[in-house]
Design an enzyme around this catalytic site. Structure first.
Site, PDB file in Angstrom:
ATOM      1  N   ASP A  28     -25.640 -42.801  -8.335  1.00 30.78           N
ATOM      2  CA  ASP A  28     -25.432 -43.631  -9.527  1.00 30.78           C
ATOM      3  C   ASP A  28     -25.933 -45.063  -9.333  1.00 30.78           C
ATOM      4  O   ASP A  28     -25.438 -45.991  -9.958  1.00 30.78           O
ATOM      5  CB  ASP A  28     -23.957 -43.626  -9.969  1.00 30.78           C
ATOM      6  N   LYS A  34     -13.625 -55.956   0.655  1.00 30.63           N
ATOM      7  CA  LYS A  34     -13.714 -57.009  -0.369  1.00 30.63           C
ATOM      8  C   LYS A  34     -12.805 -58.170   0.023  1.00 30.63           C
ATOM      9  O   LYS A  34     -11.670 -57.972   0.449  1.00 30.63           O
ATOM     10  CB  LYS A  34     -13.259 -56.470  -1.722  1.00 30.63           C
ATOM     11  N   ASP A  81     -25.396 -50.750 -10.061  1.00 31.68           N
ATOM     12  CA  ASP A  81     -24.498 -49.595 -10.007  1.00 31.68           C
ATOM     13  C   ASP A  81     -24.137 -49.271 -11.452  1.00 31.68           C
ATOM     14  O   ASP A  81     -23.503 -50.076 -12.137  1.00 31.68           O
ATOM     15  CB  ASP A  81     -23.247 -49.957  -9.198  1.00 31.68           C
TER      16      ASP A  81
END
Length: 267
Positions: free
Chosen positions: A113, A164, A222
């Protein structure tokens, strides 16, 4: 794009695309129409343009839909094989699951994707020149705090995989495309879920293996959310995102066969 010889492509298309529901209730995300053709057609066109012809699709959800459309790949100048996951194996497990279909010493793995304009030939050439076990496509982004970061040293070797964080130490993120030495894939544990980000790559670093970063700032997206999916489709139409699979010339609009635009309409 630099041409590649002697490498296989593995495209992971097993996800359920939950962020794109209800669109993905009827079709897998890589088969959704994007600029006039299934999204996967654009990924395959990039693979073919790089000179890679042997492609293994790692499928799971609605697996039969892929083979019905692409067949053996000959119509696209490719040799396509299909491997179906009976249970979710995560990225590393899905890569290991196709190991017995691989032919070359180098394997380019794509997340199904991602829309990308990176030079695949240069990516593989870098991997071979430095003798890496795995080379990661690392993308520079404006806001790396939304992603896991991947710092590299002065020689381009990956030094860590960071989750993250609000204040990331680098703007380099994992772009979801990797070049593996085939022997490294064969070392991934078989028959169970394995995360490349949390298990495979950190494990290679711990053992002192060479994990390299190919840092790039070309087009990258993405398309996992509805907003991004629409943007990616528009970028393909206008030519901002490169693809040889467009069913017409890139430009301000793409009007498919059978469609008619009224003279007084604005597209």
């Amino acid at each position: 794009m630099t041409s590649v010889s002697g490498a296989d492509a593995v495209i992971l298309v097993g996800g359920k695309g939950t962020r794109l529901r209800p669109l993905t209730l009827s079709a897998p995300k890589p088969m959704l129409p994007t600029a006039g053709v299934p999204f996967l057609s654009h990924v395959l066109s990039r693979v073919r343009a790089a000179g890679i012809t042997h492609v293994v699709l790692g499928t799971s959800y609605r697996a039969e839909v892929f083979e019905q459309h692409f067949g053996d790949g000959s119509a696209f100048g490719l040799d396509i094989e299909y491997v179906v996951e009976t249970e979710p194996l995560d990225t590393g497990g899905a890569i290991r699951n196709v190991a017995d279909r691989l032919r070359g010493d180098d394997v380019v793995v794509f997340n199904g994707d991602i829309l990308s304009g990176t030079d695949l030939g240069a990516l593989v050439a870098t991997h071979r020149e430095v003798g890496a076990d795995v080379t990661l496509h690392l993308q520079r982004v404006d806001d790396p705090s939304r992603f896991g970061c991947v710092p590299t040293d002065a020689d381009g070797r990956v030094t860590a995989f960071l989750e993250k964080t609000p204040n990331p130490p680098t703007d380099q993120i994992n772009a979801g495309c990797y070049v593996f030495r085939r022997s490294v894939i064969e070392d991934i544990p078989a028959g169970r879920p394995v995360s490349v980000e949390r298990e495979t790559f950190p494990g290679l670093l711990e053992r002192g293996r060479h994990v390299h970063g190919f840092v790039d700032a070309s087009y990258w997206l993405d398309v996992g959310t509805p907003e991004a999916f629409v943007r990616g489709s528009a970028d393909l139409v206008t030519g901002r995102a490169p693809s040889a699979a467009l069913p017409g010339p890139a430009g301000e609009r793409l009007v498919l066969d059978g469609a008619v635009v009224a003279a007084d309409a604005e597209v």
